[in-house]
Design an enzyme around this catalytic site. Structure first.
Site, PDB file in Angstrom:
ATOM      1  N   SER A 241     -33.234 -23.521  16.595  1.00  0.00           N
ATOM      2  CA  SER A 241     -32.838 -24.782  15.968  1.00  0.00           C
ATOM      3  C   SER A 241     -32.100 -25.623  17.001  1.00  0.00           C
ATOM      4  O   SER A 241     -31.050 -25.224  17.510  1.00  0.00           O
ATOM      5  CB  SER A 241     -31.949 -24.501  14.754  1.00  0.00           C
ATOM      6  OG  SER A 241     -31.660 -25.695  14.064  1.00  0.00           O
ATOM      7  N   SER A 288     -29.476 -20.882  17.398  1.00  0.00           N
ATOM      8  CA  SER A 288     -29.192 -22.249  17.831  1.00  0.00           C
ATOM      9  C   SER A 288     -29.675 -22.437  19.252  1.00  0.00           C
ATOM     10  O   SER A 288     -29.842 -21.472  20.010  1.00  0.00           O
ATOM     11  CB  SER A 288     -27.683 -22.524  17.776  1.00  0.00           C
ATOM     12  OG  SER A 288     -27.022 -21.898  18.873  1.00  0.00           O
ATOM     13  N   ASP A 289     -29.904 -23.671  19.647  1.00  0.00           N
ATOM     14  CA  ASP A 289     -30.059 -23.958  21.067  1.00  0.00           C
ATOM     15  C   ASP A 289     -28.680 -23.852  21.709  1.00  0.00           C
ATOM     16  O   ASP A 289     -27.660 -23.679  21.012  1.00  0.00           O
ATOM     17  CB  ASP A 289     -30.676 -25.341  21.279  1.00  0.00           C
ATOM     18  CG  ASP A 289     -31.464 -25.428  22.584  1.00  0.00           C
ATOM     19  OD1 ASP A 289     -31.176 -24.646  23.515  1.00  0.00           O
ATOM     20  OD2 ASP A 289     -32.370 -26.286  22.673  1.00  0.00           O
ATOM     21  N   SER A 290     -28.621 -23.943  23.013  1.00  0.00           N
ATOM     22  CA  SER A 290     -27.349 -23.785  23.722  1.00  0.00           C
ATOM     23  C   SER A 290     -26.272 -24.677  23.102  1.00  0.00           C
ATOM     24  O   SER A 290     -26.422 -25.897  23.023  1.00  0.00           O
ATOM     25  CB  SER A 290     -27.517 -24.147  25.194  1.00  0.00           C
ATOM     26  OG  SER A 290     -26.258 -24.287  25.818  1.00  0.00           O
ATOM     27  N   THR A 291     -25.170 -24.065  22.694  1.00  0.00           N
ATOM     28  CA  THR A 291     -24.090 -24.834  22.076  1.00  0.00           C
ATOM     29  C   THR A 291     -23.223 -25.548  23.108  1.00  0.00           C
ATOM     30  O   THR A 291     -22.264 -26.228  22.739  1.00  0.00           O
ATOM     31  CB  THR A 291     -23.205 -23.920  21.221  1.00  0.00           C
ATOM     32  OG1 THR A 291     -22.588 -22.929  22.056  1.00  0.00           O
ATOM     33  CG2 THR A 291     -24.025 -23.255  20.123  1.00  0.00           C
TER      34      THR A 291
END
Length: 566
Positions: A241, A288-291
């Protein structure tokens, strides 16, 4: 609500299906963890250095997984991986962006990036390349690949998607993406469809800003809806996401959404739980994609964002600049009610189930990572190198040659001037960028190759051929991709000076496929998609007619402009 957005979900496969014995391990492990340990299981942290200090730091917080980026030493990579596995109380996930191209280890078989693979236009070869990735990645201890990229490459100025994509044709993306997923997962390597809810239409980069999927619901259904549903039906284990908004769907649910219509998917309950899980029927892991990306950090403050990622549907929190600090933010969010106990329990259970589905709960250390020499023997094998070399040659695409320049002949084109920009690597351990293989191959065939000198520019008296050679693949944070003539010609005034009407000139891209946009009057153009040595060697063969061009462009290299065709 559009009826087209409702999917039958009863038949969607469950990629996290496990045995009763494995489920008992999941329940027992989860229930024996403290709240702090449960929170740690949600984190996948990045490894870039393979130093003892980094290993100690990572193992000190006992995350659910480690994401490895390319490094240069097999010995150190093996050692670091072995250490984090041995020191993990709960079996650890080991993930990577295993995409090919410049996102490769120098000690592994280096295959074309996804666009180069698509240009081969051969699903059997796509499968063979995915098998190479899977076998070598498993040998290195990986159990999770954050691939394939299933974005639609339509924003030709985008620096981010470009060569990481299978192209612009939805059916081709589905075919190659499903082949990749099926092959990786058959070899025990979980696959990931990214970037939800769909990238490649906005020419901005979610690494630095929240980007937007601007499609209508009907447009999305005919494109990304079809793509993600096909991969879900294929049994893809996880979906990433991203920090990408999808305002059409949000407003279909909340007509007066205002700013929240543009919230990133990574913190959108409607996009993750309603659209992905309820409507598309996805039953796997959402990561998640990189936060650390600007698409999230510019949207909300860190203390709010950390628990919001999990509360709004992601099961895994990817990367952190301060792991201990972010874990505290997660705990504080739980205590303040910004992260519900329901979602924490659900996410931890899904992460442990994901691990069990990969067999990590029963795997020995030796079965996860063999002794170093056994690992070395599985990398860059003769058969793997042969598959990579075949793909390198078949990917090369002759976009146009209206001046009928090819094949090159050292008797007519002996004096060659190379004007080049090898591009940059985002990942420190990626293969070095150089055009030496191409220059060496041309020299071996009788050409006299020299680099461009702004103080002795090519003329009919001193040169027979000008080759512009560019090597910039898709890369994060590069803003926009274009031909920088000021850089190539060593100065702004020199940028205005063009040679293509005075001398035979060819443009070669070992990277992004749209460089013709900036050089519309260049009459010969080749796309090579990545600058790995095999690509360059195989191109030299084709330039002199020893082999033919067979690559099929996965995108419109003319950018929809008739001008570029001439």
């Amino acid at each position: 609500m559009s009826a087209e957005l409702t999917f039958p979900t009863a038949s969607t496969p469950n990629p996290l299906s496990i045995s009763a014995e494995a489920q008992a391990w999941v329940n027992r492990t989860r229930d024996n963890l403290s709240v702090e340990q449960q929170i740690a299981q949600l984190f996948v942290l990045s490894s870039r250095e393979d130093t003892d200090a980094e290993i100690d730091e990572l193992c000190g917080v006992q995350p659910g997984g480690i994401h490895r980026f390319p490094t240069e030493s097999l010995d150190r990579a093996w050692y670091a991986t072995r250490e984090v596995m041995a020191r993990s109380e709960v079996p650890m996930l080991l993930s990577g962006d295993i995409e090919g191209g410049t996102i490769s280890y120098p000690f592994c078989t280096q295959i074309p990036n996804q666009m180069g693979i698509a240009a081969c236009d051969d699903l059997a070869l796509t499968e063979a390349l995915a098998r190479v990735l899977a076998v070598e990645s498993r040998a290195l201890g990986y159990n999770w690949s954050l691939t394939p990229v299933v974005d639609i490459n339509r924003a030709f100025r985008s620096a981010l998607i470009g060569t990481r994509s299978y192209g612009s044709n939805v059916d081709k993306i589905i075919e190659h993406g499903c082949t990749h997923v099926r092959t990786l997962q058959a070899h025990g390597l979980a696959a990931t469809a990214k970037h939800w809810p769909g990238d490649g239409l906005d020419d901005r980069d979610q690494h630095v800003a929240t980007t937007v999927n601007s499609q209508t619901l009907d447009e999305w259904m005919q494109t990304f809806g079809r793509i993600f549903r096909a991969l879900i039906d294929q049994g893809v284990a996880s979906v990433m996401s991203a920090h990408i908004a999808f305002p059409a769907f949000i407003r279909s649910m909340l007509p007066n959404a205002g700013r929240s219509a543009f919230e990133p998917a990574s913190v959108s309950k409607l996009l993750n739980e309603e659209l992905l899980r309820n409507r598309l029927g996805f039953r796997g892991l959402i990561v998640s994609d990189s936060t650390a990306m600007g698409g999230l950090t510019s949207w909300m403050d860190r203390a709010t964002a950390v628990p919001a990622v999990i509360e709004n549907g992601c099961d895994v929190f990817l990367f952190s600049r301060n792991a201990a600090g972010d874990m505290k933010h997660m705990l504080d969010g739980l205590r303040a009610g910004r992260l519900s106990e329901r979602r924490l329990n659900e996410a931890v259970t899904r992460v442990l189930t994901f691990k069990a589905s990969l067999g990590l709960h029963t795997a020995s250390l030796e079965s996860r990572l063999a002794p170093l020499e056994q690992v070395r023997a599985q990398l860059q094998t003769v058969s793997h190198r042969a598959v990579a070399r075949e793909a390198a040659g078949r990917s090369l695409t002759l976009v146009k040659d209206t001046q009928q320049l090819l094949p090159l002949d050292p008797t007519r084109h002996r004096r060659v001037v190379i004007i080049s920009d090898a591009g940059s690597n985002f990942f420190a351990g990626a293969p070095a960028r150089s055009f030496a293989p191409l220059c060496d191959e041309l020299t071996r065939r009788g050409f006299e190759v020299r680099a461009f000198d702004p103080h002795a520019v090519p003329t009919r008296e001193n040169a027979d051929l000008v080759l512009y050679v560019l090597g910039q693949e898709a890369t994060p944070t590069a803003s926009h991709i274009y031909i920088d003539f000021a850089k190539l010609h060593a100065g702004g005034r020199n940028a205005m000076r063009q040679f293509n009407r005075e001398l035979p000139t060819m443009l070669i891209s070992f990277g992004q496929p749209y460089f013709l946009y900036d050089a519309p009057n260049f009459q010969t153009y080749v796309n090579g998609y990545c600058s790995l040595a095999d690509q360059q060697i195989e191109l030299a063969r084709r330039l002199v007619g020893e082999a033919s061009f067979s690559g099929v462009s996965p995108v419109d290299a003319f950018c929809g402009l008739e001008q570029l065709r001439w």
